[in-house]
Design an enzyme around this catalytic site. Structure first.
Site, PDB file in Angstrom:
ATOM      1  N   HIS A 282      11.706 -13.367  -1.619  1.00 55.29           N
ATOM      2  CA  HIS A 282      11.861 -12.961  -0.560  1.00 55.29           C
ATOM      3  C   HIS A 282      12.311 -11.150  -0.728  1.00 55.29           C
ATOM      4  CE1 HIS A 282      15.719 -12.769   0.894  1.00 55.29           C
ATOM      5  NE2 HIS A 282      15.579 -12.284   1.972  1.00 55.29           N
TER       6      HIS A 282
ATOM      7  N   SER B 160       8.752  -1.005  -2.912  1.00 54.11           N
ATOM      8  CA  SER B 160       8.243  -2.519  -2.515  1.00 54.11           C
ATOM      9  C   SER B 160       7.148  -3.491  -3.307  1.00 54.11           C
ATOM     10  CB  SER B 160       8.235  -2.941  -0.678  1.00 54.11           C
ATOM     11  OG  SER B 160       9.826  -2.504  -0.091  1.00 54.11           O
TER      12      SER B 160
END
Length: 545
Positions: free
Chosen positions: A467, A448
């Site tokens: 996102h 991430s």
């Protein structure tokens, strides 16, 4: 350790193990992670080839290249388009985006009354309900409309990151103990069950006050509010605009992950790209952090459902002008527009409290496992950022006479996140000097990212960026292609990632191979200056509904 896929999927019954999403070299003994893409993308830090064609054939829709990573469906491509549509992507991402109805949905969005400048699809874009996930549209707040379908069902499905002062060595060997404790402590899965038992009166207070309610009741500290978008409260919230059915659904789910792609993940920081910003965010190599991804549960879903039905019935004339009923919208200034906006803001508050309660329970678990107060473990909130919202914001748009003007817009961000740069007054003071943190989760088998709002975001994307990684495969297809137990075993054995979920089907639905390459998504964002890379993290433990 090297994981290489030969494309065979590895099971006699045809189900995949870890599907070839490229191959990843990951060394669990060192805080490094290199990614190599096996498609026609290029490695991070490199640009698309200079001799790229100026158009891209997307199966009936032709995209024109405006500059690197910026593609456009011209306004004259289809009758009724009020503005062009822009897609921010590399060619490898376009090859994936073109495989569903993302581009058709984006083109349809340009028909909404009052849409300004252009409709935008982020690099992680994929097909959604009416409006693509990864879509952004700025629609005039006086002359335009607001569309529940362009916000999404899971209102304020967002992400927050919690820092710790633990290193990976502090956690190593205790992963299974931690993942079991988190799974037992944090309610997850479909249906009811939450951290707190609540009644309708409590729900209404949450809808009205947001995280301020959690502060009063001992589930938050002051710094949690100052490190949250809008300080955890939308003042335009109107609990009276939320139906009793929605409140009843929320009453039993306050403080729960839910299902689908929602998760709680313990991670470690593997890479730092901008040391000054990472230092301001409190991030350093090998540090343990916690990521929480969830939204407004059944309450938000019911708010969207209620107002889609009301708007379809009350504004059939506007609906008849649109190419897709799923884009049903209420004219700005109408009673339903005001009611939906108030209900949506209330659902935003509910989602923030939901994540805050999970944060509270997570801090308690870490305190028990590591035998220390959570404050002594440095478990401070880095930031909480929202997806699936529409906000009243002022932006500079073309005035129709060759110039520009400031207009108040309903900025719809569906599966997209705010990305406001340093100095913007709407960035909380804690981060205003360096820019708003952006948290972009990958799959549970990939890294991430933490980004910061880029200096080009306001001009290019209404202050927005991607996102997440974005899905490649439907949940139904994923369950056909993957066996959850195998995915769980492979992640543990090959990548030292401990995953626990309420069912194997949930793990299969979220297998790493069902998502786009998050490294490529972030590369595009960084190159365009809409979201700048700050740090990269890698999973250690993950719980799902």
């Amino acid at each position: 350790m090297v994981v290489v896929s030969d494309g065979s999927h590895g099971r006699a019954d045809g189900r995949a193990r870890l599907k070839p999403w490229g191959w990843r070299r990951h060394d669990p003994e060192h805080a490094t992670c290199e990614t190599y893409s096996s498609d026609d993308g290029v490695a991070p830090g490199m640009s698309d080839t200079a001799d790229d064609p100026e158009t891209f054939d997307a199966g009936g829709i032709t995209l024109e290249k405006r500059r690197e990573f910026v593609w456009e469906i011209p306004q004259d491509e289809a009758e009724g388009m009020r503005v062009p549509a822009r897609i921010l992507a590399s060619r490898s991402l376009l090859e994936e985006i073109k495989n569903d109805k993302t581009l058709q949905q984006l083109r349809n969005t340009t028909h909404l009354p009052g849409i300004r400048k252009y409709a935008i699809c982020m690099p992680d874009g994929h097909q959604g309900y009416g409006f693509p996930v990864g879509g952004v549209a700025g629609i005039d707040a006086e002359e335009g409309c607001i569309s529940p379908g362009a916000v999404g069902y899971d209102v304020n499905c967002g992400v927050r990151m919690i820092n710790t002062n633990l290193s990976y060595d502090d956690l190593r060997g205790r992963e299974e103990e931690l993942v079991d404790a988190l799974f037992d402590a944090v309610p997850s899965g479909l249906g009811g069950g939450g951290v707190v038992e609540s009644d309708i009166s409590t729900v209404e207070s949450v809808l009205n006050r947001g995280v301020d309610w959690a502060l009063e009741h001992g589930y938050a500290v002051e710094d949690d509010l100052t490190h949250c978008e809008d300080e955890g409260m939308r003042h335009d919230a109107d609990p009276d605009a939320v139906s009793k059915k929605a409140k009843d659904r929320g009453r039993t789910q306050l403080g729960s992950l839910g299902s689908g792609n929602h998760f709680l993940e313990v991670q470690r920081v593997t890479d730092i790209y901008r040391e000054d910003v990472a230092d301001a965010y409190g991030l350093e190599p090998d540090q343990v952090v916690v990521l929480i991804h969830c939204g407004s549960r059944g309450l938000g879903h019911q708010v969207c459902t209620d107002y889609l039905r009301k708007i379809e019935q009350a504004h059939q004339g506007l609906l008849a002008q649109l190419p897709d009923r799923e884009l049903a919208a209420a004219p700005a200034g109408s009673q339903l527009a005001e009611q939906y906006y108030g209900a949506m803001c209330a659902a935003i508050n509910f989602a923030w409290v939901n994540r805050q309660l999970i944060t509270h329970r997570t801090r308690e678990v870490f305190a028990d496992v590591f035998d220390a107060d959570w404050q002594d473990l440095g478990m401070d909130l880095l930031y909480d950022v929202s997806h699936n919202i529409a906000k009243r914001e002022f932006h500079e748009v073309p005035d129709g006479a060759g110039g520009t003007e400031q207009r108040e817009l309903f900025v719809h961000r569906k599966g997209a996140t705010r990305a406001f740069p340093a100095g913007n007054p709407e960035v909380p003071k804690a981060h205003r000097d360096v820019g708003q943190p952006i948290i972009i989760p990958g799959s549970m088998g990939a890294g991430s990212y933490v980004l910061r709002g880029g200096e080009n975001s306001m001009a290019e994307t209404f202050g927005s960026t991607a996102h997440g990684a974005g899905r490649l495969m439907s949940r139904t297809q994923a369950k056909q292609d993957y066996w959850g137990g195998d995915v769980q075993d492979d992640l543990r054995e090959q990548e030292h990632i401990y995953v626990k979920a309420s069912s194997g089907a949930t793990i299969a639905e979220e297998a790493p191979g069902v998502y786009k390459d998050v490294d490529e998504v972030v590369r595009v964002s960084d190159a365009l200056g809409i979201g700048d890379r700050v740090a990269r993290t890698f999973p250690v433990c993950n719980i799902k509904g």
